[in-house]
Scaffold this motif. Structure first.
Motif, PDB file in Angstrom:
ATOM      1  N   PRO A 130       2.615   2.825  -2.361  1.00 10.98           N
ATOM      2  CA  PRO A 130       2.407   3.813  -3.435  1.00 10.98           C
ATOM      3  C   PRO A 130       1.195   4.712  -3.186  1.00 10.98           C
ATOM      4  O   PRO A 130       1.279   5.926  -3.377  1.00 10.98           O
ATOM      5  CB  PRO A 130       2.214   2.953  -4.681  1.00 10.98           C
ATOM      6  N   SER A 131       0.082   4.148  -2.733  1.00  7.83           N
ATOM      7  CA  SER A 131      -1.099   4.983  -2.505  1.00  7.83           C
ATOM      8  C   SER A 131      -0.902   5.878  -1.287  1.00  7.83           C
ATOM      9  O   SER A 131      -1.322   7.034  -1.285  1.00  7.83           O
ATOM     10  CB  SER A 131      -2.351   4.120  -2.346  1.00  7.83           C
ATOM     11  N   VAL A 132      -0.240   5.368  -0.249  1.00  7.99           N
ATOM     12  CA  VAL A 132       0.036   6.191   0.934  1.00  7.99           C
ATOM     13  C   VAL A 132       0.980   7.327   0.557  1.00  7.99           C
ATOM     14  O   VAL A 132       0.792   8.482   0.954  1.00  7.99           O
ATOM     15  CB  VAL A 132       0.629   5.331   2.075  1.00  7.99           C
ATOM     16  N   ILE A 152       0.810  -1.219   0.000  1.00  8.16           N
ATOM     17  CA  ILE A 152       0.000   0.000   0.000  1.00  8.16           C
ATOM     18  C   ILE A 152       0.842   1.268   0.000  1.00  8.16           C
ATOM     19  O   ILE A 152       0.305   2.366  -0.027  1.00  8.16           O
ATOM     20  CB  ILE A 152      -0.982   0.029   1.199  1.00  8.16           C
ATOM     21  N   PHE A 167       1.372   8.697  -2.407  1.00 12.50           N
ATOM     22  CA  PHE A 167       0.653   9.664  -3.230  1.00 12.50           C
ATOM     23  C   PHE A 167      -0.224  10.566  -2.366  1.00 12.50           C
ATOM     24  O   PHE A 167      -0.252  11.781  -2.562  1.00 12.50           O
ATOM     25  CB  PHE A 167      -0.200   8.948  -4.284  1.00 12.50           C
ATOM     26  N   ASN A 168      -0.929   9.974  -1.406  1.00 16.55           N
ATOM     27  CA  ASN A 168      -1.772  10.775  -0.503  1.00 16.55           C
ATOM     28  C   ASN A 168      -0.928  11.747   0.308  1.00 16.55           C
ATOM     29  O   ASN A 168      -1.319  12.901   0.509  1.00 16.55           O
ATOM     30  CB  ASN A 168      -2.575   9.869   0.421  1.00 16.55           C
TER      31      ASN A 168
END
Length: 92
Positions: free
Chosen positions: A62-64, A60, A66-67
């Motif tokens: 990459p999404s963390v 997870i 990006f956020n």
């Protein structure tokens, strides 16, 4: 309940450091900057090591990331906008 136990483990060293610092505040002490930097680097390494061991967390990331990047960009953008607006309002 585990979270409260974790905090309870942190409080005694914090209080002990405050008490010792209070009693040593007027004394000539060596510069602990390099020691503190070394300890911080060890803590960062151990954090990275534990993240690297956790495959679920790595999945997870990459999404963390990006956020976190979006949060950073928005915070910077709105900080700049509010400073500009405040400067116009105060006429600086």
């Amino acid at each position: 309940m585990a979270g409260l136990m974790d905090v309870a483990l942190l409080v005694p060293p914090l209080v002990a450091g405050m008490v010792i610092g209070y009693y040593l505040r007027g004394k000539k002490l060596p510069n602990f900057g390099k020691l503190v930097l070394g300890i911080i680097l060890i803590l960062i390494f151990s954090l990275g090591f534990s993240i690297g061991l956790n495959s679920e967390l790595l999945g997870i990331m990459p999404s963390v990331g990006f956020n976190a990047l979006m949060l950073l960009v928005m915070a910077l953008l709105f900080s700049i906008l509010f400073v500009k607006a405040a400067r116009k309002l105060v006429k600086v």
